[in-house]
Enzyme design. Structure first.
Site, PDB file in Angstrom:
ATOM      1  N   THR A 108       0.836  -1.199   0.000  1.00 24.09           N
ATOM      2  CA  THR A 108       0.000   0.000   0.000  1.00 24.09           C
ATOM      3  C   THR A 108       0.869   1.246   0.000  1.00 24.09           C
ATOM      4  OG1 THR A 108      -0.170  -0.169   2.406  1.00 24.09           O
ATOM      5  CG2 THR A 108      -1.970  -1.158   1.126  1.00 24.09           C
ATOM      6  N   VAL A 150       0.856   4.634   2.450  1.00 26.06           N
ATOM      7  CA  VAL A 150       1.403   5.258   3.654  1.00 26.06           C
ATOM      8  C   VAL A 150       2.205   4.226   4.450  1.00 26.06           C
ATOM      9  CG1 VAL A 150       0.828   6.401   5.843  1.00 26.06           C
ATOM     10  CG2 VAL A 150      -0.448   6.968   3.770  1.00 26.06           C
ATOM     11  N   CYS A 151       1.745   2.987   4.458  1.00 24.80           N
ATOM     12  CA  CYS A 151       2.357   1.930   5.274  1.00 24.80           C
ATOM     13  C   CYS A 151       3.863   1.790   5.054  1.00 24.80           C
ATOM     14  CB  CYS A 151       1.653   0.601   5.035  1.00 24.80           C
ATOM     15  SG  CYS A 151      -0.120   0.642   5.432  1.00 24.80           S
ATOM     16  N   PRO A 152       4.356   1.720   3.810  1.00 22.82           N
ATOM     17  CA  PRO A 152       5.804   1.542   3.672  1.00 22.82           C
ATOM     18  C   PRO A 152       6.607   2.735   4.185  1.00 22.82           C
ATOM     19  CG  PRO A 152       4.775   1.767   1.513  1.00 22.82           C
ATOM     20  CD  PRO A 152       3.673   1.667   2.525  1.00 22.82           C
ATOM     21  N   LEU A 206       6.699   2.206   8.024  1.00 25.61           N
ATOM     22  CA  LEU A 206       7.536   1.063   8.375  1.00 25.61           C
ATOM     23  C   LEU A 206       9.009   1.371   8.144  1.00 25.61           C
ATOM     24  CD1 LEU A 206       5.141  -1.630   6.945  1.00 25.61           C
ATOM     25  CD2 LEU A 206       5.772  -1.388   9.356  1.00 25.61           C
TER      26      LEU A 206
END
Length: 188
Positions: free
Chosen positions: A45, A47-49, A52
């Site tokens: 996806t 925003v997630c990377p 993280l």
């Protein structure tokens, strides 16, 4: 009852971690050290990377604070491996990712979006006794900041190790703390 101060519930999840075979993680494995459960909606996806990767840049520092980090989504451990192998940002990460395709963890931490099968964007800090000490939850489009997470963990560790002391707003390690008492009422 709120989730702060509650004991984590039993779970078993299969983890992916770079350079290791798949392995099981349970609630019992978490006890004895600090842990971060970093829930995000889904692999592959947007925003997630970025979140993280930001967290990954702080992983070594968190390890020195005796904190283990677990990335958690409702994807499988196979999906976590595939994302790690194909994403430049995710490929740099060294902390374990827990597969939660049965939604046990997302339900245990009350972050499952029923009907969507995805976890909300939420962070939980668990102390060595398995008690939830910190929670942060944001809407879908708002990413988290690992610097602030590290600051809050240091404050929680300080308070745990120094009974009778509390950390004021924006407290940083080494700064003054407070000892709550009647003498302070109305003077802060």
């Amino acid at each position: 009852m709120g989730i702060i101060g509650s004991q984590i519930k039993p779970f078993t999840a299969t983890a992916f971690q770079a350079g290791k075979d798949f392995f099981e993680v349970t609630d019992e494995d978490v006890k004895g050290k600090w842990a971060v459960f970093f829930f995000y909606p889904a692999d592959f996806t947007f925003v997630c990377p970025t979140e993280l990767e930001d967290l990954g840049e702080h992983y070594e520092m968190l390890q020195k604070l005796d904190v283990e980090v677990y990335g958690v989504s409702t994807d499988t451990h196979f999906s976590h491996k595939a994302w790690h192998d194909t994403s430049e940002k995710i490929g740099k990460l060294n902390f374990p990712f827990l597969g939660d395709q049965n939604h046990v963890l997302a339900r245990n931490f009350d972050v499952l979006r029923e009907g969507a099968g995805l976890a909300d964007r939420a962070t939980f800090v668990v102390d060595p006794d398995g008690v939830i000490q910190l929670v942060e939850q944001t809407c879908e489009g708002v990413g988290r900041n690992a610097n602030e997470l590290v600051r809050k963990i240091r404050a929680a560790q300080y308070v745990r190790n120094n009974p009778g002391q509390v950390c004021p707003a924006a407290w940083e390690e080494g700064e003054d703390t407070l000892a709550p008492s009647l003498d302070l009422v109305g003077k802060i």
